[in-house]
Motif scaffolding. Sequence first.
Motif, mmCIF file in Angstrom:
data_model
loop_
_atom_site.group_PDB
_atom_site.id
_atom_site.type_symbol
_atom_site.label_atom_id
_atom_site.label_comp_id
_atom_site.label_asym_id
_atom_site.label_seq_id
_atom_site.Cartn_x
_atom_site.Cartn_y
_atom_site.Cartn_z
ATOM 1 N N PHE A 19 0.853 -0.938 -0.021
ATOM 2 C CA PHE A 19 -0.038 0.382 -0.091
ATOM 3 C C PHE A 19 0.518 1.453 0.102
ATOM 4 O O PHE A 19 0.237 2.299 0.556
ATOM 5 C CB PHE A 19 -0.907 0.524 1.347
ATOM 6 N N ARG A 32 -0.497 3.666 -1.875
ATOM 7 C CA ARG A 32 -1.865 4.720 -1.539
ATOM 8 C C ARG A 32 -1.693 4.918 -0.086
ATOM 9 O O ARG A 32 -2.395 4.145 0.692
ATOM 10 C CB ARG A 32 -2.784 3.325 -1.480
ATOM 11 N N THR A 74 -3.001 7.219 1.207
ATOM 12 C CA THR A 74 -4.599 8.042 2.519
ATOM 13 C C THR A 74 -5.005 6.665 2.771
ATOM 14 O O THR A 74 -5.850 6.583 4.491
ATOM 15 C CB THR A 74 -5.050 8.755 1.572
ATOM 16 N N THR A 75 -4.930 5.990 2.657
ATOM 17 C CA THR A 75 -5.127 4.002 2.678
ATOM 18 C C THR A 75 -5.282 4.057 3.487
ATOM 19 O O THR A 75 -5.530 3.287 4.928
ATOM 20 C CB THR A 75 -5.694 3.191 1.609
ATOM 21 N N CYS A 132 -5.446 5.717 6.518
ATOM 22 C CA CYS A 132 -7.239 5.505 7.226
ATOM 23 C C CYS A 132 -6.540 4.774 8.461
ATOM 24 O O CYS A 132 -7.164 4.549 9.310
ATOM 25 C CB CYS A 132 -7.570 5.433 6.326
ATOM 26 N N THR A 152 -15.790 7.504 3.839
ATOM 27 C CA THR A 152 -13.994 6.043 2.810
ATOM 28 C C THR A 152 -13.357 5.876 4.097
ATOM 29 O O THR A 152 -12.451 5.288 3.325
ATOM 30 C CB THR A 152 -13.735 7.921 2.417
ATOM 31 N N VAL A 153 -13.263 6.447 5.072
ATOM 32 C CA VAL A 153 -11.849 6.086 6.181
ATOM 33 C C VAL A 153 -12.540 4.227 6.109
ATOM 34 O O VAL A 153 -11.602 3.243 6.442
ATOM 35 C CB VAL A 153 -11.911 6.658 7.114
ATOM 36 N N TYR A 212 -12.104 2.369 3.083
ATOM 37 C CA TYR A 212 -10.035 2.459 3.316
ATOM 38 C C TYR A 212 -9.402 1.371 4.524
ATOM 39 O O TYR A 212 -8.371 0.237 3.873
ATOM 40 C CB TYR A 212 -9.677 3.677 3.229
ATOM 41 N N CYS A 213 -9.814 1.472 5.149
ATOM 42 C CA CYS A 213 -9.884 0.250 6.718
ATOM 43 C C CYS A 213 -9.920 -0.924 5.921
ATOM 44 O O CYS A 213 -9.184 -2.021 5.906
ATOM 45 C CB CYS A 213 -10.268 0.522 7.694
ATOM 46 N N ARG A 218 -10.528 -2.141 3.741
ATOM 47 C CA ARG A 218 -9.134 -3.008 2.336
ATOM 48 C C ARG A 218 -8.270 -2.859 2.592
ATOM 49 O O ARG A 218 -7.585 -4.061 2.212
ATOM 50 C CB ARG A 218 -9.378 -2.429 0.904
ATOM 51 N N VAL A 219 -7.933 -2.774 3.527
ATOM 52 C CA VAL A 219 -6.505 -3.186 4.249
ATOM 53 C C VAL A 219 -6.239 -4.017 4.704
ATOM 54 O O VAL A 219 -5.197 -5.259 5.136
ATOM 55 C CB VAL A 219 -5.817 -2.139 5.482
#
Length: 87
Positions: free
Chosen positions: A16, A19, A21-22, A25, A50-51, A54-55, A57-58
């Motif tokens: 990541f 990315r 910002t991702t 978050c 969006t936060v 993104y969380c 996704r990780v």
Amino acid sequence: KKNIDALVLEKVRHEFRKRQTTLACFEKVMLEGRAPKDVAAELGMDKVNTVYVYCKRVMDRIEDVRQAYDEAYEYDPEVADAPDDLP
């Protein structure tokens, strides 16, 4: 187990790296325990949702990488967490 968790997190952070910002978050909410609303404001994001996205996704990637490590090293959490003094 902690060594594997550290390896997994290091690998995911590397994946990541473009990315930020991702990743930020995830780190701020999941590792630092900060409120998603505060993280969104700090990072200049219009939507708190969006936060969460993104969380997720990780976290999904961490789960995938962890599963791959577990399969590669035949890690069984039930056996690993068992007391050593059992017959």
